[in-house]
Design an enzyme around this catalytic site. Structure first.
Site, PDB file in Angstrom:
ATOM      1  N   ARG A   2     -12.597   4.085  -9.424  1.00 57.50           N
ATOM      2  CA  ARG A   2     -12.358   3.551  -8.158  1.00 57.50           C
ATOM      3  C   ARG A   2     -12.803   4.323  -6.962  1.00 57.50           C
ATOM      4  NH1 ARG A   2      -6.681  -0.111  -8.629  1.00 57.50           N
ATOM      5  NH2 ARG A   2      -7.329  -0.910 -10.715  1.00 57.50           N
ATOM      6  N   ASP A  62       2.806  -5.662   2.457  1.00 59.71           N
ATOM      7  CA  ASP A  62       2.111  -5.008   1.272  1.00 59.71           C
ATOM      8  C   ASP A  62       1.653  -3.485   1.719  1.00 59.71           C
ATOM      9  OD1 ASP A  62       0.330  -5.834  -1.586  1.00 59.71           O
ATOM     10  OD2 ASP A  62      -0.395  -4.188  -0.476  1.00 59.71           O
TER      11      ASP A  62
END
Length: 277
Positions: free
Chosen positions: A41, A148
């Site tokens: 990632r 979030d």
């Protein structure tokens, strides 16, 4: 070519530096088994911004560069979601909870719901569809808070725009809540304004202070605490209970449990809980 076919060197020490920061900032406990995932990632960013030097990236993170810290957090957090994911929760909401809430909140005609770890918005919008589909809730004051940690997914969620394939598993009856794009927007759909306006998206780190006061009738926190250690989970569920109405309902993910974590909720089965104290 680095170890195990990696393009760049990513030592255990560098991985430990990053996962220490992640644990401190988010509560997410990355095991050694996640090292390859972290490399995958980050590697593109490390290539383009640091010439492949993971150590330099670790130094910047530890020196407090907020932009790079936010990139790291966004890259590591998992955002797998879908409309009406874990459908039994929404079944329960429609068939049992909404009738009960209609009676309990008849005087105030208010509902307050929190989607904690909302990702790109499919969960809070699914909740909104359930509520909007009840004619008896017309003219009620309904507010859904959706939070979030990842700023990127929140921007996606606020727009309420999705590819049409996101609707492939939805019942035909739910298509009424989407507007189909045309021309350059062909293949895209957008949630109708009446749904978007009852959902408020905010960035929130669950480990930090919570500015909202509640109380919430329902809290959805699904497939979030699985990344936390038991001590962090216990603190989190205790804070949830403090912010709920006396018999509020909590929904967690299919692989999560409150067993030996919290005694403030009673299990109703299927990862649905009711606050008991």
């Amino acid at each position: 070519m680095g170890v195990l076919g990696r393009e760049f060197i990513f030592s255990d020490r560098q991985f430990n530096r990053l996962r220490t920061f992640i644990a401190r900032q988010t509560g997410i406990a990355l095991t050694q088994a996640k090292k390859d995932m972290v490399y995958a990632r980050l590697s593109k960013h490390i290539r383009s911004h640091y010439g492949g030097d993971f150590k330099a990236f670790c130094d910047v993170i530890e020196h407090g560069d907020q932009q790079e810290q936010e990139f790291l957090i966004n890259a590591i957090t998992t955002n797998l979601t879908a409309f009406f994911r874990e459908a039994h929760h929404f079944d329960y909401l429609q068939r049992q909870l909404i009738p009960a809430l209609l009676q309990r909140n008849a005087n105030s005609r208010k509902l307050r719901i929190w989607s904690a770890g909302c990702s790109t918005g499919e969960e809070p919008y699914s909740i909104a569809m359930c509520l909007a589909g009840s004619r008896q809730l017309v003219d009620w004051d309904i507010r859904i808070l959706a939070t979030d940690l990842d700023a990127n997914v929140l921007n996606h969620a606020r727009a309420g725009i999705y590819t049409v394939d996101k609707l492939s598993k939805l019942p035909q009856s739910e298509f009424q809540w989407f507007q189909r794009g045309s021309g350059t927007n062909h293949g895209l759909v957008r949630l109708r304004p009446e749904l978007r306006e009852i959902v408020t998206f905010k960035r929130l780190n669950l480990l930090h202070d919570w500015p909202m006061q509640g109380p919430f009738d329902l809290i959805f926190c699904r497939n979030v605490v699985i990344y936390f250690d038991k001590q962090t989970q216990a603190r989190l569920f205790d804070r949830f209970a403090d912010l709920m109405v006396a018999d509020g309902h909590l929904f967690i993910g299919h692989s999560e449990s409150l067993y030996k974590v919290s005694d403030r909720f009673t299990s109703l089965g299927n990862t649905i809980y009711r606050r008991s104290r």
